[in-house]
Scaffold this motif. Structure first.
Motif, PDB file in Angstrom:
ATOM      1  N   GLU A  56       0.858  -1.190   0.000  1.00  0.00           N
ATOM      2  CA  GLU A  56       0.000   0.000   0.000  1.00  0.00           C
ATOM      3  C   GLU A  56       0.887   1.230   0.000  1.00  0.00           C
ATOM      4  O   GLU A  56       2.012   1.211   0.515  1.00  0.00           O
ATOM      5  N   LEU A  57       0.359   2.287  -0.584  1.00  0.00           N
ATOM      6  CA  LEU A  57       1.098   3.534  -0.726  1.00  0.00           C
ATOM      7  C   LEU A  57       0.136   4.678  -0.460  1.00  0.00           C
ATOM      8  O   LEU A  57      -0.945   4.739  -1.056  1.00  0.00           O
ATOM      9  N   GLU A  58       0.504   5.568   0.454  1.00  0.00           N
ATOM     10  CA  GLU A  58      -0.339   6.737   0.713  1.00  0.00           C
ATOM     11  C   GLU A  58       0.486   7.837   1.363  1.00  0.00           C
ATOM     12  O   GLU A  58       1.628   7.611   1.772  1.00  0.00           O
ATOM     13  N   SER A  59      -0.077   9.028   1.437  1.00  0.00           N
ATOM     14  CA  SER A  59       0.552  10.155   2.119  1.00  0.00           C
ATOM     15  C   SER A  59      -0.157  10.402   3.438  1.00  0.00           C
ATOM     16  O   SER A  59      -1.391  10.327   3.522  1.00  0.00           O
ATOM     17  N   ARG A  60       0.642  10.699   4.466  1.00  0.00           N
ATOM     18  CA  ARG A  60       0.072  10.995   5.779  1.00  0.00           C
ATOM     19  C   ARG A  60       1.079  11.807   6.586  1.00  0.00           C
ATOM     20  O   ARG A  60       2.248  11.443   6.661  1.00  0.00           O
ATOM     21  N   ARG A  67       3.868   0.618   2.765  1.00  0.00           N
ATOM     22  CA  ARG A  67       3.320  -0.446   3.598  1.00  0.00           C
ATOM     23  C   ARG A  67       3.363  -1.761   2.820  1.00  0.00           C
ATOM     24  O   ARG A  67       3.039  -1.797   1.626  1.00  0.00           O
ATOM     25  N   TYR A  81       6.146   4.246  -6.343  1.00  0.00           N
ATOM     26  CA  TYR A  81       6.107   5.687  -6.106  1.00  0.00           C
ATOM     27  C   TYR A  81       7.130   6.400  -7.001  1.00  0.00           C
ATOM     28  O   TYR A  81       6.828   7.429  -7.622  1.00  0.00           O
ATOM     29  N   VAL A 106       0.572  11.369  -2.435  1.00  0.00           N
ATOM     30  CA  VAL A 106      -0.315  10.317  -2.938  1.00  0.00           C
ATOM     31  C   VAL A 106      -1.717  10.660  -2.447  1.00  0.00           C
ATOM     32  O   VAL A 106      -2.039  10.482  -1.268  1.00  0.00           O
ATOM     33  N   LYS A 109      -5.115   6.471  -1.558  1.00  0.00           N
ATOM     34  CA  LYS A 109      -4.314   5.310  -1.188  1.00  0.00           C
ATOM     35  C   LYS A 109      -4.287   4.277  -2.312  1.00  0.00           C
ATOM     36  O   LYS A 109      -5.307   3.938  -2.899  1.00  0.00           O
ATOM     37  N   ARG A 111      -3.329   0.393  -3.454  1.00  0.00           N
ATOM     38  CA  ARG A 111      -3.084  -0.960  -2.956  1.00  0.00           C
ATOM     39  C   ARG A 111      -2.898  -1.891  -4.154  1.00  0.00           C
ATOM     40  O   ARG A 111      -3.680  -1.863  -5.105  1.00  0.00           O
TER      41      ARG A 111
END
Length: 736
Positions: A56-60, A67, A81, A106, A109, A111
C-alpha cells in the motif's frame, strides 16, 4: 541425532519468521536508494497471509507511507512511487533518481496485490556470464534491484563449492583427490550442473572460503527482505576418483560433448546417492539455514542412459528422496530447460514419467524460456505441477539489442488466465546474462503486481520519460522504431536470441560463425532512423545517464550491423581478385573496429578492464591472480581450450576486446588474403584456423591490464561517428 534435527527445525522456523518482515531491512533499503530523501518515507507492515503479497502507498502527515507484508513488497511500493509519481528509474544501465524538489503526495491510497506467489530470478549461467567476480558491494546493489522489482525467489548458489568441499573431506577425500574436480571460478555453472570437472582450476581453497562468506551475506539480506532463496541440492555429480574411494559405487560416465572430459554421475539407485544428498543438505542447512526450496537439474544437456519411463520415474523419485531425508518440507525446483533443449528425447511419455514420481506440492517447474517456446503448452502445463513462466531473452551475456517486447507485455497474464495453464504460480527472469536491454526487464517485472496484459503503447512512453527525466519527441520516435525492429521477432521466423557482429567471429569468408551468428530479426536499414532520432535528441537529453547509455548502445548496434556488408564487400573483392577494392574494404573494416572500441570506451558497461581487474582482485597471491585472469579472458573468447567448439558463445562487444582481440585476428586474416591476392602464398583456411587458435590461446594466457574507467564523451563520440558513417551505412545497408 534428535537434537541435531531439532536444531535444524529451530533454524528453519527462525528463517521463515524473519522472512515475513524485517522493518529495519526495508528502511535501510530506502536509505540506500534515496539517502537524501529517506526521512520523507515511513515504513509500515501489513499483517496478512504470506500470499498474496501486497503493498500500500499513501501520504500521511507529510510523509510517504510504504506499507507491505514483507521487505520486497515495501521495496515495490517505493519503486511504484518512484516510477509513477516521480518519473524515476533504477536499472543496471543507467539510473534516474532526480526527484522533484517537493515530493508528490499520494492523494488516494494505492493498494496492489500480486497474483503470482513466486517471482523467480536467475539462471545458473548468470552466476558466471555476469556475476563471476562480484563482491558484496555489487551483490548488495543487485539484491536491492531485485526487491524494487518484486523478486522473491532468487537462485542462491554462490559458494556452493565450499559446502561440497567440506562434505568430501568428511568422506575421506584429500585436497589432492579433489584437485581435478572443482572448476575455475568462470565455470561453476557447468560444474554445478554436472557438465564438467576441473577446467580452469585447480580452485584455491581460499576462493571457496571467501565466497562462502559472501553467500552468507547474500542469503541473509535476501531473507531480511522477505525473499526465499533457492539453494542447491545433490544431482549425482561426483569426482572421477569417487570410484577409487567407493569401489562398489555405481557410476555412469557422461559427456557434455563440448570438448571436455567425461564427468561421472552416481546412479540414483545406489544407496550412496540418498546418503550423499542427505549429508549435503544437512551440512548446508547447518551452515546457511533453509527455506525448503532446492534446485536440482538431472542430465542438463545430457541424455539419460535410458528413455524407459519406469527408469526415469525411479530416477526422479530417488533424487527427491535425498532431499526429503534431510528436509521433509523440501520442494524440488527444477529448470525445465531439458524439455526445451532436448525435446527429441523428452517426449510426452518420458516427461510425464520424470515428473509424476514427485508429489505435486513438492516440486516447482521453471518454464525457462517461455517467451521463446512455452513448453507448458505441450506438456499439459507440466501435468499438475506448480510452474513458473520465465523470460530467458539473453544467451551468453552477449551484447546486442534484442527481445520480444510484446511477449513480455502480454504472455504472462495470458498464460495466467488460460484455463489450460494448470497450476501456474509465478513469473520470472532466467537470462543467462544481465546488464543489457534494461527495457525488457523493466517490462517483464512490471507484470508482478497485475494480472492483465500490459499495453505497450502507453507503457513505453512512460518508460522513456522515467528513464530520461523529460519528454522528447525524437526519443519517443527512436523508441517506437526500436520496438518495431530490435524488440520484435516475427512469428514466422525462428530466431532464438540476438545476433552478434561478424567482427566478433573467428575470421572467416563466410557471413557468420557457429556462435557469432549475424542473422537479425529485422532489416538492418530499418534501425537507422532510430539512430538518427537518438542523435537528434542529444541536444535535449544528454544530461540523462540512461539516455547516454542508450545512445551508445544504439550506435554500437548500427555499427555492429554495418560490419557485415562491409566484410562481404571485402570477401567479394577477394574472390574477384580486385586488389584495390579488397584493400579499401578490409581497411575500412579494421577502421570500424577501432571506431567501435573508441565508442564503447565512453561507458563503463562496455569496458573489458573491470572484468579483468575484478577477477584479479579476488586473488590473494600472484598465482591466484593469474588463474582468475585466465578464467576471465577464456570464458569470453575461447570458452575452453583452443579447440573448444563453444568459442565465441559468450563473446562481448567491449572496448579492449575490439582493439586487442578482434582487430589483430582480422588483421592477420586480411594479411593472409592479401598475400594470396599478390600470388605470394595461397590462403589455407585450415592452416590459418590452427594458427589463429594458437594466437587466441596465447592472448588468453597473457598478463595485461585494460582501462577500468571510461575515456571520452559518449555524446561527442557518437556525433562524430554519426557524421562519419551515416551516409555510408545508409548506402551499404540498403544495397546489401
Amino acid at each position: 541425532m534428535k537434537n541435531l534435527l531439532f536444531t535444524f527445525g529451530i533454524l528453519c522456523l527462525a528463517f521463515s519468521a524473519k522472512a515475513q518482515l524485517t522493518p529495519a531491512a526495508a528502511k535501510e533499503l530506502v536509505s540506500r536508494i534515496l539517502p537524501q530523501h529517506a526521512n520523507a518515507f515511513k515504513v509500515e507492515p501489513i499483517w496478512s497471509a504470506q500470499h498474496p503479497d501486497a503493498f500500500e502507498l499513501e501520504s500521511r502527515d507529510h510523509k510517504i507511507i510504504l506499507r507491505g507484508n514483507n521487505g520486497v513488497a515495501i521495496a515495490s511500493a517505493l519503486y511504484y512511487y518512484l516510477t509513477e509519481y516521480c518519473h524515476c528509474q533504477v536499472t543496471w544501465n543507467g539510473t534516474n533518481l532526480k526527484l522533484p524538489r517537493v515530493l508528490p503526495q499520494v492523494k488516494v491510497k494505492i493498494r496492489k496485490e500480486s497474483p503470482y506467489q513466486y517471482r523467480y530470478y536467475l539462471n545458473y549461467c548468470t552466476f558466471n556470464y555476469s556475476m563471476s567476480w562480484w563482491d558484496w558491494a555489487r551483490w548488495e546493489k543487485e539484491i536491492d534491484w531485485m526487491a524494487l522489482h518484486g523478486i522473491n525467489m532468487p537462485l542462491a548458489i554462490t559458494g556452493e563449492e565450499y559446502t561440497w568441499y567440506l562434505i568430501y573431506k568428511e568422506l575421506g577425500f584429500t585436497d589432492a583427490d579433489l584437485k581435478g574436480f572443482f572448476t575455475g571460478p568462470s565455470y561453476f555453472s557447468w560444474f554445478w550442473m554436472g557438465n564438467m570437472d576441473g577446467w580452469g582450476g585447480p580452485l584455491p581453497v581460499q576462493w571457496m572460503k571467501d565466497h562462502f562468506e559472501l553467500q552468507k551475506k547474500i542469503i541473509q539480506r535476501e531473507r531480511e527482505l522477505g525473499m526465499k532463496p533457492v539453494l542447491p541440492a545433490f544431482t549425482g555429480h561426483v569426482p572421477a576418483i569417487f570410484k577409487n574411494k567407493f569401489p562398489g559405487a555405481k557410476l555412469k560416465a557422461t559427456n557434455w560433448k563440448n570438448g571436455f572430459a567425461d564427468t561421472y554421475i552416481l546412479d540414483s539407485a545406489d544407496p550412496m546417492f540418498a546418503r550423499i544428498g542427505k549429508l549435503f543438505l544437512q551440512k548446508q542447512t547447518a551452515l546457511l539455514g533453509t527455506d525448503h526450496l532446492y534446485s536440482a537439474d538431472t542430465f542438463n544437456e545430457n541424455e539419460p542412459p535410458s528413455d524407459a519411463p519406469e527408469y526415469l520415474e525411479k530416477l526422479s523419485a530417488q533424487v527427491y528422496e535425498g532431499m526429503r531425508q534431510a528436509d521433509t518440507a523440501a520442494v524440488w525446483v527444477m529448470q525445465g530447460w531439458l524439455f526445451y533443449s532436448d525435446r527429441k528425447f523428452w517426449k510426452d511419455e518420458q516427461t510425464r514419467a520424470l515428473l509424476k514420481a514427485i508429489p505435486n506440492d513438492k516440486m516447482i517447474i521453471l518454464d525457462l524460456a517461455a517467451e521463446i517456446e512455452p513448453v507448458w503448452k505441450r506438456t499439459g502445463a507440466f501435468y499438475g505441477k506448480p510452474w513458473i513462466w520465465n523470460m530467458l531473452n539473453n544467451f551468453g551475456a552477449n551484447t546486442n539489442l534484442f527481445g520480444r517486447m510484446d511477449a513480455a507485455a502480454h504472455a504472462p497474464a495470458e498464460a495466467y488466465s488460460d484455463p489450460k495453464s494448470g497450476n501456474m504460480k509465478g513469473i520470472g527472469l532466467t537470462m543467462e546474462g544481465i546488464e543489457q536491454n534494461p527495457v525488457l526487464y523493466e517490462l517483464q517485472t512490471d507484470n508482478t503486481w497485475r494480472n492483465q496484459p500490459i499495453n505497450v503503447d502507453t507503457w513505453l512512453p512512460q518508460y522513456v520519460l522515467n528513464r530520461y527525466g523529460k519528454k522528447n519527441e525524437q526519443a519517443l520516435l527512436a523508441w517506437d522504431i526500436l520496438r518495431k525492429t530490435v524488440y520484435s521477432v516475427p512469428a514466422e521466423r525462428y530466431i532464438r536470441d540476438g545476433a552478434e557482429s561478424i567482427i566478433q567471429g573467428r575470421p572467416t569468408t563466410d557471413s557468420l560463425t557457429r556462435w557469432a551468428r549475424t542473422t537479425l530479426n529485422y532489416r538492418a536499414q530499418d534501425l537507422l532512423p532510430a539512430w538518427k532520432a537518438m542523435v537528434n535528441a542529444t541536444a535535449y537529453l544528454s544530461a540523462s545517464d540512461g539516455f547516454r547509455f542508450d545512445l551508445v548502445d544504439v550506435t554500437r548496434q548500427v555499427l555492429a550491423n554495418y560490419a557485415l556488408p562491409l566484410q562481404r564487400k571485402a570477401v567479394l573483392a577477394y574472390h574477384q581478385k580486385n586488389k584495390s577494392q579488397f584493400k579499401q574494404y578490409s581497411g575500412e573494416f579494421i577502421e570500424l573496429i577501432q571506431d567501435m572500441d573508441k565508442l564503447l570506451a565512453t561507458r563503463k558497461e562496455f569496458l573489458l578492464g573491470p572484468w579483468i581487474a575484478d577477477a584479479r582482485r579476488w586473488g590473494r597471491t600472484p598465482n591466484e591472480k593469474a588463474l582468475y585472469e585466465l578464467n576471465a579472458k577464456d570464458l569470453i573468447t575461447l570458452w575452453g581450450d583452443k579447440d573448444c567448439p563453444l568459442n565465441e558463445y559468450a563473446c562481448k562487444q567491449w572496448s579492449g576486446l575490439f582493439n586487442d582481440f578482434y582487430k589483430p585476428r582480422w588483421e592477420q586474416f586480411f594479411t593472409a588474403m592479401e598475400l594470396d591476392l599478390a600470388g605470394k602464398k595461397k590462403l589455407d583456411r585450415d592452416a590459418f584456423t590452427r594458427q589463429i587458435k594458437n594466437w587466441e590461446w596465447a592472448w588468453v594466457n597473457t598478463r595485461k591490464d585494460y582501462p577500468v574507467k571510461p575515456v571520452g564523451d559518449a555524446v561527442v563520440t557518437t556525433r562524430l561517428l554519426y557524421h562519419k558513417y551515416w551516409e555510408k551505412a545508409n548506402k551499404l545497408l540498403t544495397d546489401y
